[in-house]
Scaffold this motif. Sequence first.
Motif: not given
Length: 309
Positions: A209, A211, A304-309
């Motif tokens: 991630d 971010r 690609v940014l993974p979906k925030a958990s």
Amino acid sequence: MNIVFAGTPEFAARALAALYEAGHSIPLVLTQPDRPAGRGMALQASPVKQLALARGSEVFQPVSLKDAEAQERVRQAGADVMVVAAYGLILPQSVLDMPRLGCLNIHASLLPRWRGAAPIHRAILAGDRQTGVCIMQMEAGLDTGPVLLSEALDIDARDTASSLHDKLAVQGARLIVDAIGRLPLPAVVQDVSGVTYAAKLDKGEAPLDWRRSAEELDRQVRAFNPFPGTTAVLDGAALKIWQAFPVEGNGVPGTVLAADKQGIVVACGSGALRLTELQKAGGKRLPVAQFLAGNGVAVGASFVLPKAS
């Protein structure tokens, strides 16, 4: 000593080898059933089984130690002590009570920190400066028993789970021989205020991630090497990232700031990460210069940014 040994992977095999070399009698070795492995998925014996057979010990591979027949086989070995290292099966209380001097576990952390399945990986992931090995008197609880012997080990800034595993395996092998030679040892009860749990690794933790900070992602890459490897997606292609270094840099998280033979620099939530070893799906692990020779990566491209958990 007359020892029953229970273990499965290479970490345990190092300890078993040290016990043989120390001259102990090991009439029975417990290990996990053979598992499919490799591209052909042929059944493969564990490192512990391979060593035990080579040294002439009887090998027992139960799927459980809860049934009376399996327990009787262990009892018949007449062990003074049972040594357990990364075995993978729960030992019922009746088995723990069999050996005259109980059951000793080789655990790759400084208990009570990182009880559980993945202490090496979790120590790197958390940014711990130290880890180590404890020789613990086993109880029915998960790594709850008193500690008989412990020794710290500094975690190097570039240690991966693989390199740290190897250091701890050597340390654990030495400590278990030392502990058995000094039994009975005083037992130090664990301080419950310091308990943390090292949960088993999940492939869902593999995506990077961008971010997060470069330092966190660096630890993630090292903690997940060799398994399960960290993952990222660029231009629709799934990649595994095997080696990376935090560097200075600023930009929108996931953006490629530079791409040359020195590395692919990617902006993070703070700082940047220089990727130096990568692998495409179905391909080989490659140094970045070789990877870029066959795969163009443009400055300004975005992971690609993974979906925030």
